[in-house]
Enzyme design. Structure first.
Site, PDB file in Angstrom:
ATOM      1  N   HIS A   1       0.947  -0.957  -0.236  1.00  0.00           N
ATOM      2  CA  HIS A   1       0.047   0.205  -0.172  1.00  0.00           C
ATOM      3  C   HIS A   1       0.335   1.318   0.022  1.00  0.00           C
ATOM      4  CE1 HIS A   1      -3.119  -2.518  -0.274  1.00  0.00           C
ATOM      5  NE2 HIS A   1      -3.849  -2.663   1.686  1.00  0.00           N
TER       6      HIS A   1
ATOM      7  N   HIS B   1     -10.355   1.581   0.501  1.00  0.00           N
ATOM      8  CA  HIS B   1     -10.114   0.589   1.457  1.00  0.00           C
ATOM      9  C   HIS B   1     -11.202   1.009   3.111  1.00  0.00           C
ATOM     10  CE1 HIS B   1      -8.274  -2.373   3.529  1.00  0.00           C
ATOM     11  NE2 HIS B   1      -7.445  -2.145   2.989  1.00  0.00           N
TER      12      HIS B   1
ATOM     13  N   GLU C   1     -11.804  -3.577  -2.517  1.00  0.00           N
ATOM     14  CA  GLU C   1     -10.994  -2.990  -3.179  1.00  0.00           C
ATOM     15  C   GLU C   1     -10.935  -3.116  -4.721  1.00  0.00           C
ATOM     16  OE1 GLU C   1      -7.367  -3.681  -0.639  1.00  0.00           O
ATOM     17  OE2 GLU C   1      -9.015  -4.906   0.845  1.00  0.00           O
TER      18      GLU C   1
END
Length: 363
Positions: free
Chosen positions: A113, A185, A328
């Site tokens: 991420h 998210h 996601e």
């Protein structure tokens, strides 16, 4: 809808701070039917989402925090818009133009991420032009977290009168080739956080519009394989109640939860396509996930009842795995290291656009 039916909105004053020399705020978006979304520009994080159940009762259907101190001290992915590269990049490195780039490793040896200080930890510039939308901007610097090139990201959150939360983004490489991959998210529990059923999301019924999923190593690194869901625990083409999958080794081949990526079925690349449909049986809330992105990560958490990282959530709640579900939409996982996947490289002046929407209704 009576005032008693509507949950107390988050207090914007508890989000008004300065971080890294930039102002942080909470932005409240709403439509004519009462849907409300609260977003902070710290990490572009969704902190509250109020929609009605089948009886017209509004409740909050996302995990989040009720102060900026809670956000900063909480689980960093909760509600965040994730970049510069969502998902895992193997061994936190990749080659671009013959040069190897070493990234920040924050998930064992891998980059997850966007690294140690990806967009989840950054203050976006933000402006709200009307009651139903807010625009946010962040510029990733050349070399930030090890990624090459300057990348300008523009993001808009909108609430429509069709009870949709829409995320539109465009990212443009400014001065050198770079890689990019973005996702949103939010952690959803459609029964509502004030419901007696809010301690688990495993009663939700889930459909995922995918006939293939991505092969992964034990460390959840995409291998480059695309595998058929037919006959596996990853076949959600017909709706399935999660509790029947994660609690039944006979039904799910020993699966304890999901942190897996699916290739969304669609007729045309880049079209807005249905990724998933989720229903909470008790309250009757339904959520559809639509996106232009080619894949979708589905996350439940793997250890039921294990606390999420960080401090308590809204109202002092202790958030745990499998209390909520993440959907996601994003690009191909680990694409900078897999030549067979569509490229994640963007040349100077080249933009990357995407739209994801969450549509709410009842049944």
């Amino acid at each position: 809808m009576s005032g008693a039916d509507f949950p107390l909105l988050l207090d914007a004053a508890r989000f008004a701070r300065e971080i890294d020399g930039k102002p942080v705020r909470l932005f409240t978006l709403s439509n004519r039917s009462g849907m409300v979304v609260c977003v902070t520009n710290y990490g572009a994080k969704i902190e509250q989402l109020l929609v009605p159940d089948r009886e017209g009762r509004f409740d909050d259907v996302v995990l989040g925090y009720d102060s900026i101190e809670g956000v900063v001290g909480g689980s960093p992915s909760v509600g965040a818009f994730v970049g510069r590269y969502a998902g895992r990049i193997e061994n936190a490195r990749f080659k671009l133009g013959g040069q190897e780039h070493q990234l920040a490793a924050n998930n064992g040896p891998h980059c997850l991420h966007g690294g140690l200080r990806g967009s989840r930890f950054q203050v976006f510039d933000a402006v709200q032009h009307n009651p139903s939308s807010v625009e946010m901007r962040y510029v990733f610097a050349d070399g930030e977290e090890g990624f090459p090139g300057t990348l300008a990201l523009n993001l808009t959150y909108s609430v429509t009168d069709e009870n949709e939360l829409v995320l539109d983004y465009e990212a443009v490489a400014l001065d050198a080739p770079t890689v990019a991959n973005f996702t949103t998210h939010a952690f959803f529990n459609l029964e509502g956080l004030n419901s007696t059923k809010s301690n688990s999301a495993l009663g939700h019924e889930v459909m995922i519009n995918a006939s293939r999923y991505f092969g992964m190593t034990p460390e959840l690194i995409a291998t480059g394989e695309l595998l058929p869901v037919q006959g596996t625990p990853f076949d959600f083409r017909q709706p399935a109640v999660l509790d029947t999958r994660v609690h039944s080794p006979q039904a799910a081949g020993g699966v304890l939860g999901y942190d897996d990526c699916f290739a969304i079925d669609r007729s045309t690349a880049g079209e807005l396509a249905l990724c998933a449909r989720v229903r909470a049986p008790a309250g009757g809330r339904v959520m559809e996930v639509w996106s232009t992105e080619p894949t979708m990560q589905f996350y439940t958490g793997m250890v039921a009842g294990e606390a999420l990282a960080g401090g308590p959530g809204k109202g002092g709640r202790r958030y745990v795995q499998q209390q909520s579900l993440c959907f996601e939409p994003q690009g191909y996982p680990n694409a900078p290291n897999i030549a067979a996947f569509p490229s994640a490289v963007h040349a100077p002046g080249q933009g990357r656009q995407g739209r994801t929407l969450y549509r709410f209704s009842t049944s």
